[in-house]
Scaffold this motif. Structure first.
Motif, short mmCIF file in Angstrom:
data_model
loop_
_atom_site.label_atom_id
_atom_site.label_comp_id
_atom_site.label_asym_id
_atom_site.label_seq_id
_atom_site.Cartn_x
_atom_site.Cartn_y
_atom_site.Cartn_z
N ALA A 117 2.49 16.82 -24.58
CA ALA A 117 2.05 15.65 -23.81
C ALA A 117 3.10 14.54 -23.84
N ALA A 118 3.71 14.34 -25.00
CA ALA A 118 4.74 13.30 -25.13
C ALA A 118 5.95 13.58 -24.26
N SER A 119 6.23 14.83 -23.97
CA SER A 119 7.42 15.19 -23.19
C SER A 119 7.09 15.53 -21.74
N HIS A 120 5.81 15.38 -21.35
CA HIS A 120 5.39 15.65 -19.97
C HIS A 120 4.42 14.54 -19.53
N ARG A 121 4.88 13.31 -19.61
CA ARG A 121 4.01 12.15 -19.39
C ARG A 121 3.26 12.22 -18.06
N HIS A 122 3.95 12.57 -16.99
CA HIS A 122 3.33 12.48 -15.67
C HIS A 122 2.35 13.60 -15.36
N GLU A 123 2.20 14.54 -16.27
CA GLU A 123 1.10 15.49 -16.15
C GLU A 123 -0.22 14.86 -16.61
N PHE A 124 -0.13 13.75 -17.33
CA PHE A 124 -1.32 13.15 -17.93
C PHE A 124 -1.56 11.71 -17.47
N MET A 125 -0.50 10.95 -17.27
CA MET A 125 -0.66 9.53 -16.95
C MET A 125 0.12 9.18 -15.69
N TRP A 126 -0.59 8.64 -14.70
CA TRP A 126 0.04 8.16 -13.48
C TRP A 126 -0.83 7.05 -12.91
N PRO A 127 -0.32 6.24 -11.98
CA PRO A 127 -1.11 5.10 -11.49
C PRO A 127 -2.39 5.53 -10.80
N TRP A 128 -3.44 4.74 -11.02
CA TRP A 128 -4.72 4.96 -10.35
C TRP A 128 -4.51 4.85 -8.84
N GLU A 129 -5.13 5.76 -8.10
CA GLU A 129 -4.83 5.87 -6.68
C GLU A 129 -5.44 4.76 -5.84
N GLU A 130 -6.50 4.14 -6.28
CA GLU A 130 -7.20 3.13 -5.50
C GLU A 130 -7.00 1.75 -6.13
N GLU A 131 -6.98 0.72 -5.29
CA GLU A 131 -6.86 -0.63 -5.81
C GLU A 131 -8.08 -0.96 -6.66
N PRO A 132 -7.89 -1.38 -7.90
CA PRO A 132 -9.02 -1.54 -8.82
C PRO A 132 -9.81 -2.83 -8.61
N HIS A 133 -11.13 -2.74 -8.84
CA HIS A 133 -12.01 -3.91 -8.80
C HIS A 133 -13.10 -3.72 -9.85
N SER A 134 -13.39 -4.78 -10.58
CA SER A 134 -14.47 -4.76 -11.58
C SER A 134 -14.71 -6.18 -12.07
N ILE A 135 -15.93 -6.42 -12.59
CA ILE A 135 -16.17 -7.71 -13.22
C ILE A 135 -15.38 -7.83 -14.52
N ALA A 136 -14.99 -6.69 -15.10
CA ALA A 136 -14.12 -6.70 -16.29
C ALA A 136 -12.67 -6.63 -15.80
N SER A 137 -12.22 -7.72 -15.20
CA SER A 137 -10.93 -7.72 -14.50
C SER A 137 -9.74 -7.54 -15.44
N GLY A 138 -9.93 -7.80 -16.73
CA GLY A 138 -8.81 -7.71 -17.67
C GLY A 138 -8.48 -6.29 -18.11
N ILE A 139 -9.29 -5.30 -17.70
CA ILE A 139 -8.99 -3.91 -18.08
C ILE A 139 -8.82 -3.05 -16.83
N LEU A 140 -8.23 -3.63 -15.79
CA LEU A 140 -8.05 -2.92 -14.52
C LEU A 140 -6.61 -2.46 -14.31
N ASP A 141 -5.86 -2.28 -15.36
CA ASP A 141 -4.48 -1.82 -15.20
C ASP A 141 -4.44 -0.48 -14.48
N ASP A 142 -3.49 -0.35 -13.56
CA ASP A 142 -3.34 0.91 -12.83
C ASP A 142 -2.98 2.07 -13.75
N GLN A 158 0.81 -1.21 0.00
CA GLN A 158 0.00 0.00 0.00
C GLN A 158 0.85 1.26 0.00
N ALA A 159 2.09 1.15 0.37
CA ALA A 159 2.97 2.32 0.40
C ALA A 159 3.56 2.64 -0.97
N ILE A 160 3.38 1.73 -1.94
CA ILE A 160 3.96 1.92 -3.27
C ILE A 160 2.83 1.97 -4.29
#
Length: 494
Positions: free
Chosen positions: A392-417, A242-244
């Motif tokens: 956007a290509a040169s400032h990735r972390h302004e747009f894309m970063w890991p989802w803050e909460e642990e993901p859950h869904s019935i569509a488990s194959g599209i739950l990438d952080d 949870q710390a990472i």
């Protein structure tokens, strides 16, 4: 290829002949190029998986296969194996040709690998169907001119589309071995997955007798773990810290790669060649559209890590660049309401585009998503839009970063952080007039039930998530009854 071999036997002679148009000596019809900084891998680089500048800055360094339209035509062959049929468009083929293979040598290697895959899985790689479903079109209220076209991947190797990404990579690795460019012999393959990607990797690695390391979460289905171990994969369970932030299996994968493993993965950011193999799915769609004189208005693609969407988008872009399609269909990505890092990134980039790239200075911010997308489509090729996409290509972390909460869904194959291949997909939406769609758990379940009842295709909730996105827009009145739209059913119910 026998059980005592470690790859298809290297041909003794390399006769001439080219499926691509005549190339200058030393040139390659397909090159691996970084979409973030423009670096091009040299022809003698055996592992052009990642840009060497990756990790040194905030640029989105992702290697992509760049086709030279002056020296390549869209293939018109009919080989049932997609990796042979579309070989002139693949980097593995261009690399093989640059190192002495003839077309027949390359085809022989692919067919031999495929026979080993069929021995393990009971099926090899074949072109998968795309066709209009009358029943599903009727159920969704489409008229006679319009309708839903389904690309069915449930009959693919290991029961999903994932093997397409990995087979393209395995072919390249086999070529590298045969031209004696694999320093130190075979390195361990590594992947982070607990579902379809892991199963596909297990089948292919076992078929080629290549050692495989699979990082899975504690909740990995026991049946998947058992199958992987039966395929002689080394399965490593990775609890979440949870710390990472981010997916612990992905972190372990990256550590293994730093220690010398080959990223045998469906994330283009880790291995650009995985997108190249996946593009065969899009090429098949294009071939069928050309054969039937059909023009699609929209394509709906479920997105987790983004490799499938990136591959399909780039395949359609290749077809436009090669002059066989006049334009892209609108690209719509589909994620769950619970986890949607790509939609978040698109929204942040769209705000920049509307404010900084349009003459109105952002007046369209209050408009609906279809109107905003149409406005952006009208300006997609302009220098101000290109400038913001480069930002956007040169400032990735302004747009894309890991989802803050642990993901859950019935569509488990599209739950990438994270959506690792986010920028290529966002570029595809911007340039086509498409946009993301978010769907509820209830709609995911409803779409899955409706799809199975109407078509008899038993895909899981991940596999029909694109159809859920189509239903969402159809019910909001944003997709007309006379439009022709495509969805991909990507994974069988297990």
């Amino acid at each position: 290829m026998g059980r005592d071999d470690h790859g298809v036997q290297r041909p003794r002679e390399r006769p001439g002949g080219m499926s691509a148009m005549s190339m200058p000596s030393g040139a390659m019809a397909v090159a691996m190029r970084c979409a973030g900084c423009g670096y091009t891998a040299p022809a003698d680089e055996p592992y052009p998986f990642r840009c060497p500048r990756g990790g040194t800055d905030d640029v989105d360094h992702v290697m992509t296969a760049a086709i030279d339209p002056l020296h390549v035509r869209f293939p018109a062959g009919d080989d049932p194996n997609p990796f042979v049929r579309y070989s002139p468009l693949s980097y593995a083929h261009a690399f093989a040709r640059a190192h002495g293979f003839s077309d027949s040598d390359y085809s022989a290697l692919v067919h031999e690998l495929d026979r080993e895959v069929e021995r393990v899985d009971g099926r090899g790689f074949r072109v998968t169907p795309l066709g209009r479903s009358q029943e599903l079109s009727d159920a969704a209220g489409f008229g006679g001119r319009g309708g839903i076209f389904i690309k069915d991947e449930t009959g693919n190797v290991s029961g999903s589309h994932k093997g397409r990404h990995l087979m393209g990579l395995l072919i390249h690795l086999s070529v590298v071995e045969q031209v004696d460019l694999a320093p130190g012999g075979r390195r361990e393959l590594a992947i982070a997955s607990c579902g379809n990607a892991a199963l596909a990797a297990g089948v292919l690695a076992h078929a080629a007798e290549w050692p495989l390391l699979v990082f899975v979460p504690p909740e990995a289905p026991p049946s998947v773990v058992a199958r992987l171990r039966a395929l002689e994969a080394n399965v490593v369970v990775c609890p979440r810290d949870q710390a990472i932030a981010g997916d612990p299996t992905y972190h372990r994968l990256q550590a293994a790669v730093r220690n010398g493993a080959i990223p045998f993965t469906c994330q283009g950011s880790s291995n650009g060649l995985t997108i190249d193999g996946g593009k065969t799915l899009g090429y098949e769609m294009i071939t069928e559209l050309l054969h039937t004189a059909t023009r699609l208005d929209r394509v709906f693609i479920q997105v987790g890590g983004g490799a499938l969407a990136s591959a399909v988008v780039q395949a359609f872009q290749d077809a436009v660049h090669l002059g066989v399609l006049p334009r892209l269909p609108r690209i719509h990505t589909v994620q769950t309401e619970r986890v949607h890092p790509l939609s978040r990134a698109y929204d942040r980039l769209m705000r920049r585009l509307l404010v900084h790239a349009l003459p109105s200075g952002g007046r369209e911010l209050a408009a609906g998503e279809e109107e905003r997308a149409n406005t952006m489509l009208a300006h997609a090729g302009t220098p101000p839009v290109a400038e913001q996409l480069a930002y956007a290509a040169s400032h990735r972390h302004e747009f894309m970063w890991p989802w803050e909460e642990e993901p859950h869904s019935i569509a488990s194959g599209i739950l990438d952080d994270e959506t690792y291949d986010w920028l290529a997909v966002v570029r595809g939406m911007v340039s086509s007039g498409g946009y993301p769609v978010l769907v509820s758990e209830e709609l995911l379940a409803e779409a899955n039930t409706l799809a199975a009842r109407a078509t008899g295709i038993h895909a899981d909730e991940t596999g029909t998530a694109g159809f859920a996105g189509l239903l969402a827009l159809r019910r909001r009145g944003q997709v007309r009854a006379d439009e022709r739209v495509a969805v991909l059913f990507t994974g069988m119910r297990r």
